[in-house]
Design a protein around this motif. Structure first.
Motif, short mmCIF file in Angstrom:
data_model
loop_
_atom_site.label_atom_id
_atom_site.label_comp_id
_atom_site.label_asym_id
_atom_site.label_seq_id
_atom_site.Cartn_x
_atom_site.Cartn_y
_atom_site.Cartn_z
N ILE A 222 22.57 -8.97 30.06
CA ILE A 222 22.36 -7.52 29.91
C ILE A 222 23.11 -6.77 31.00
O ILE A 222 23.04 -7.12 32.18
N ARG A 223 23.85 -5.77 30.60
CA ARG A 223 24.57 -4.92 31.55
C ARG A 223 23.88 -3.57 31.62
O ARG A 223 23.67 -2.91 30.60
N SER A 224 23.47 -3.16 32.79
CA SER A 224 22.75 -1.90 32.94
C SER A 224 23.20 -1.19 34.21
O SER A 224 23.61 -1.83 35.18
N HIS A 225 23.12 0.16 34.19
CA HIS A 225 23.50 0.95 35.35
C HIS A 225 22.38 0.98 36.40
O HIS A 225 22.62 1.32 37.56
N THR A 226 21.16 0.65 35.98
CA THR A 226 20.02 0.65 36.90
C THR A 226 19.47 -0.76 37.05
O THR A 226 19.48 -1.55 36.11
#
Length: 234
Positions: A222-226
């Protein structure tokens, strides 16, 4: 939970479930899972955990081996269409929004004499051949619940998230039995959606997560900014 189990036990008794019956238990991860299990325990029925996703051949082999008195499932499950021809008359069990069904099957009580001391039957995965039933006494089940809770150090302040099927041994032991023995609340997911599961883990203060290796691999992808806060997970 226990009030619901009492109500459901009465409904199942009226539907024909009696002491000593062998009941196949095929429910997905619904809130009604635990009260339904306790209801059958109250009726002193032997419970065989069956995955709602079993195929026709798997279900047929279990029925041929155990000759169960019936199967408890939901009206929408695919398993109803996989039952032997002529064994599909259902007795609806009205309770909340979960449409439970008790489906009577052939009774061959002579085959149940071997199960007099059996409270619960689990099945192996069948990865090396046909499914094999594991018979547990009530004392076995209680000991398993105690071992799981003591090993994990569970208490009522914990929160357990089960993203695995409760009908499988792992989900049942570390989810259902752990909750009943320790008093820790149990959160359920009927299907595993990685980002959704991660959001629940982060937002609800889950301390125990029940997952298999592939689920952790999906988390890593999973790629997330947070950055999710998972500091409360033990």
């Amino acid at each position: 939970i226990f009030r619901t189990a009492d109500h459901l036990a009465g409904a199942l008794y009226k539907a024909g479930v009696e002491e000593g019956n062998l009941a196949l238990f095929a429910l997905p991860n619904l809130v009604i899972f635990v009260p339904a299990f306790l209801a059958l325990c109250k009726l002193s029925a032997t419970i065989a955990l069956v995955s709602p996703k079993y195929g026709e051949s798997e279900l047929r082999s279990i029925i041929d081996a155990l000759h169960p008195s019936g199967i408890l499932t939901t009206s929408g499950t695919e398993i109803i269409g996989k039952l032997p021809l002529g064994q599909k008359a259902t007795v609806p069990i009205a309770l909340h929004s979960d449409d439970l069904q008790w489906i009577p099957l052939e009774k061959d009580l002579s085959s149940h004499s071997l199960l007099e001391e059996t409270a619960l039957i689990k099945f192996t995965s069948g990865s090396t051949g046909a499914l094999k039933g594991i018979c547990l006494s009530a004392e076995n089940v209680l000991t398993e619940a105690r071992n799981v809770s003591d090993t994990l150090g569970l208490n009522p302040d914990d929160k357990i998230l089960a993203a695995v099927p409760l009908s499988h041994s792992y989900g049942f032991d570390l989810g259902v039995l752990a909750m009943l023995y320790s008093g820790a609340p149990l959160y359920l997911q009927d299907s595993f959606i990685p980002r959704q599961a991660l959001d629940v883990l982060s937002a609800r203060g889950i301390s125990i997560f029940l997952g298999v290796p592939s689920m952790y691999r999906f988390f890593l992808e999973i790629r997330s900014h947070t950055q999710p806060d998972l500091s409360h997970i033990r």
